[in-house]
Design an enzyme around this catalytic site. Sequence first.
Site, short mmCIF file in Angstrom:
data_model
loop_
_atom_site.label_atom_id
_atom_site.label_comp_id
_atom_site.label_asym_id
_atom_site.label_seq_id
_atom_site.Cartn_x
_atom_site.Cartn_y
_atom_site.Cartn_z
N LYS A 130 81.10 32.46 38.12
CA LYS A 130 79.83 31.74 37.94
C LYS A 130 78.71 32.66 38.40
O LYS A 130 78.93 33.53 39.24
CB LYS A 130 79.80 30.47 38.79
CG LYS A 130 78.84 29.43 38.28
CD LYS A 130 79.42 28.67 37.12
CE LYS A 130 78.45 27.69 36.53
NZ LYS A 130 79.11 26.82 35.56
N ASP A 170 74.54 27.21 31.61
CA ASP A 170 74.74 26.12 32.57
C ASP A 170 73.33 25.55 32.76
O ASP A 170 72.47 25.71 31.88
CB ASP A 170 75.35 26.65 33.89
CG ASP A 170 75.88 25.52 34.78
OD1 ASP A 170 77.00 25.04 34.54
OD2 ASP A 170 75.17 25.10 35.72
#
Length: 449
Positions: A130, A170
């Site tokens: 991430k 995201d």
Amino acid sequence: MDSVLPETVRPVYDAVLKRNPHEPEFHQAVHEVLESIVPVVEQHPAFAESGILERLVEPERQIMFRVPWIDDQGVLQVNRGFRVQFSSVLGPYKGGLRFHSSVNLSIIKFLGFEQIFKNALTGQGIGGAKGGSDFDPHGRSDGEIMRFCQSFMNELYRHLGEHTDVPAGDIGVGAREIGYLFGQYRKITNRHESGMFTGKGVSWGGAEVRTEATGYGSVFFIEEMLGVHGESLAGKRVIVSGSGNVAIYAIEKATQLGAIPITASDSSGYIIDEDGIDVALLKQVKEVERARISEYAARKPGARFVEGARVWEVPGEIAIPCATQNELDGDDARALVASGVRAVAEGANMPCLPEAVLVFQQAGVLFAPGKAANAGGVATSALEMSQNAARQRWGFNDSEEKLRHIMANVHASAFDAAARYGHPGDYVVGANCAGFERVAHAMLAQGVI
Ligand code: NDP
Ligand code: 2IT
């Protein structure tokens, strides 16, 4: 906050607390996984002997970097960039980039850690990662967004590649940002390397259904959970939080399947539309105009905007939190249970606090954790990687069918693992055990690295 962990895993958790102080979200995510996987660890002594857990909680690589850029007023701004490459044992690092003012190392690490098991659960060959920045895109011009993305990529490009690390979107990172990020990567490297990013525009290497995949997938997962009990979505009122990518397409698919989504929200409050959300208007307000959610109520007769409150006070049979972590607490869960909620699926990552999860489970509510319910997004990213590698383009219907099939498999894996490890119907245990089993066996096979 945390319940006491069994001795099998507690030393690992204690070491995480000691080595990573001031990272509460990361602690929360690790705690949930460790608590669930105790039976797997007990049945496989080799995992403990080769330090699988100790290795898993330490990212393979963590990158933090300066992102300087110049705003429209000519003022220099400095943000912080992150990429945490957690595990590549199942494939290249894979996971989104988040641009939000709240981003810090703890948040990126919790998301990267969750991503390992989510990606494993999809059955595809993708590792976990991430990244993102504390940059706040709200109110920024296109030019500012572009300059920020270019500066961000000026550092990150050296850590990416189709066989190394493949980011996606995201919170705060959608098609526009991915375009600017991909463009800068292409410029710096002199390579049109389609497979180094997913969520690209469909006309330049993106996959059909990737935009819709997370929201659609969460609704497919709910269908599967209800199906076990002979129930369906038809006629059920759906409470959705958020009004971004995941929320919009959860609302769209729920509507198509005969349910009635009646709420959406952003950080200013929520809207309620008892007639069912008008998806075309929602897209116009949020995707085209990038306006606040209150604008929906201003334009739709019968809809109301409730400022500064959360959607969970609205009664409904299905709840899909699709905004952000820790947005649904114990009191919210009790309110939903009291109003007759039947199923809850986490469209967002870790939106429910541990107490809320407990409240749902004790009340017999069907509860799907994010790493199962929102896995359709990253699973469709993996389909995009396949298409890029094969220089193919699959159609919308075909891709949606593949997504539906993947979500049915994710459900089956979690459901079966929950039963195998003595917690039938517990999708938290099931998803964590199924994902962990796959990762741990691969780590064992590949040696101590
Ligand atoms: P978007 O940026 O498209 O939308 C985010 C939405 O959540 C906005 O309505 C935003 O409101 C709201 N929101 C974000 N942060 C907060 C906050 N701190 N408080 C209140 N509201 C907030 O993001 P996505 O829809 O892509 O992501 C939503 C969630 O889904 C995240 O948890 C993400 O990690 C998860 N997810 C996303 C996937 C994807 O493919 N995009 C895949 C799997 C999970 P506002 O504009 O006011 O901030
Ligand atoms: O949380 C997630 O799974 C995502 N933001 C999507 C990741 C991806 O690589 O598609």
